[in-house]
Design a protein around this motif. Structure first.
Motif, PDB file in Angstrom:
ATOM      1  N   SER A   1     -11.144  -1.109  -2.188  1.00 34.14           N
ATOM      2  CA  SER A   1     -10.469  -2.112  -1.627  1.00 34.14           C
ATOM      3  C   SER A   1     -11.171  -3.210  -0.883  1.00 34.14           C
ATOM      4  O   SER A   1     -10.793  -4.504  -1.032  1.00 34.14           O
TER       5      SER A   1
ATOM      6  N   VAL B   1      -8.699   2.893  -3.792  1.00 36.63           N
ATOM      7  CA  VAL B   1      -7.281   2.702  -3.907  1.00 36.63           C
ATOM      8  C   VAL B   1      -7.161   2.701  -5.373  1.00 36.63           C
ATOM      9  O   VAL B   1      -8.209   2.570  -6.240  1.00 36.63           O
TER      10      VAL B   1
ATOM     11  N   ILE C   1      -6.864   4.081   4.744  1.00 33.97           N
ATOM     12  CA  ILE C   1      -8.254   3.304   4.362  1.00 33.97           C
ATOM     13  C   ILE C   1      -8.760   3.313   5.569  1.00 33.97           C
ATOM     14  O   ILE C   1      -8.628   2.561   6.627  1.00 33.97           O
TER      15      ILE C   1
ATOM     16  N   CYS D   1     -12.475   3.393   1.060  1.00 39.56           N
ATOM     17  CA  CYS D   1     -11.387   2.315   0.891  1.00 39.56           C
ATOM     18  C   CYS D   1     -10.798   2.463  -0.383  1.00 39.56           C
ATOM     19  O   CYS D   1     -10.233   1.412  -1.144  1.00 39.56           O
TER      20      CYS D   1
ATOM     21  N   SER E   1     -10.138  -9.106   2.032  1.00 41.21           N
ATOM     22  CA  SER E   1     -10.225  -8.215   1.186  1.00 41.21           C
ATOM     23  C   SER E   1      -8.855  -7.368   1.214  1.00 41.21           C
ATOM     24  O   SER E   1      -8.269  -7.560   2.472  1.00 41.21           O
ATOM     25  N   VAL E   2      -8.826  -6.694   0.124  1.00 41.15           N
ATOM     26  CA  VAL E   2      -7.497  -5.828   0.214  1.00 41.15           C
ATOM     27  C   VAL E   2      -7.713  -4.873   1.200  1.00 41.15           C
ATOM     28  O   VAL E   2      -6.864  -4.426   2.272  1.00 41.15           O
ATOM     29  N   MET E   3      -8.863  -4.510   1.627  1.00 40.34           N
ATOM     30  CA  MET E   3      -9.297  -3.200   2.553  1.00 40.34           C
ATOM     31  C   MET E   3      -9.252  -4.093   4.155  1.00 40.34           C
ATOM     32  O   MET E   3      -8.333  -3.335   4.892  1.00 40.34           O
TER      33      MET E   3
ATOM     34  N   VAL F   1      -0.928  -1.109  -4.429  1.00 40.00           N
ATOM     35  CA  VAL F   1      -2.025  -0.150  -4.433  1.00 40.00           C
ATOM     36  C   VAL F   1      -1.524   1.192  -4.024  1.00 40.00           C
ATOM     37  O   VAL F   1      -0.772   1.158  -3.162  1.00 40.00           O
TER      38      VAL F   1
ATOM     39  N   TYR G   1       0.877  -1.066   0.062  1.00 38.09           N
ATOM     40  CA  TYR G   1       0.069   0.015  -0.294  1.00 38.09           C
ATOM     41  C   TYR G   1       0.898   1.394  -0.046  1.00 38.09           C
ATOM     42  O   TYR G   1       1.821   1.398   0.984  1.00 38.09           O
TER      43      TYR G   1
ATOM     44  N   THR H   1      -6.991  -8.195 -10.692  1.00 39.62           N
ATOM     45  CA  THR H   1      -7.986  -7.888  -9.565  1.00 39.62           C
ATOM     46  C   THR H   1      -9.410  -8.020 -10.100  1.00 39.62           C
ATOM     47  O   THR H   1     -10.393  -7.696  -9.323  1.00 39.62           O
TER      48      THR H   1
ATOM     49  N   ARG I   1     -10.425   1.377  -7.431  1.00 39.83           N
ATOM     50  CA  ARG I   1     -11.305   0.436  -6.938  1.00 39.83           C
ATOM     51  C   ARG I   1     -11.736   0.594  -5.833  1.00 39.83           C
ATOM     52  O   ARG I   1     -10.883   1.437  -4.919  1.00 39.83           O
TER      53      ARG I   1
ATOM     54  N   VAL J   1      -5.299   0.815  -8.279  1.00 40.64           N
ATOM     55  CA  VAL J   1      -4.616  -0.572  -8.561  1.00 40.64           C
ATOM     56  C   VAL J   1      -3.545  -0.213  -9.633  1.00 40.64           C
ATOM     57  O   VAL J   1      -3.773   0.438 -10.703  1.00 40.64           O
TER      58      VAL J   1
END
Length: 106
Positions: free
Chosen positions: A85, A51, A36, A49, A23-25, A99, A6, A61, A83, A53
């Motif tokens: 996240s 981001v 975030i 959240c 999740s990425v979040m 990201v 990140y 993704t 996106r 990518v």
């Protein structure tokens, strides 16, 4: 585990290991990555959240859902690679994902 980097708007990087299935979040929240907020807890009901990518990872993704597209209307400085996240599920194939966080979320 997948290593996700990140990058804050000022260039500070946070490389963390995230368990597949999260999740990425969630990876950001569990590792105290600033920028975030995830006000809705990952329900795709806000845009805190957001981001960007890294272009090399866009195909991996996936596509934005209709609901995600709708929520991105509330984000600032949306780009083609924007996106939420919370909508990117971590898999082993995302090991190395990068990201970037928008300036508005610092």
């Amino acid at each position: 585990m997948a290593k996700i980097t990140y990058i804050e708007h000022d260039g500070r990087e946070h490389a963390v290991e995230v368990k597949p299935g999260l999740s990425v979040m969630e990876g950001a929240i569990r590792n105290n990555v600033p920028g975030i907020d995830a006000d809705c807890g990952g329900a795709c009901a806000c845009a805190t959240c957001h981001v960007y990518v890294d272009p090399d990872w866009l195909d991996k993704t996936g596509e934005r859902s209709v609901m995600e597209e709708s929520m991105l209307d509330f984000a600032e400085a949306v780009q083609d690679n924007s996106r939420l996240s919370c909508q990117i599920r971590v898999t082993d194939q995302l090991d190395g994902l990068v990201v970037r966080l928008p300036e508005s979320q610092h």
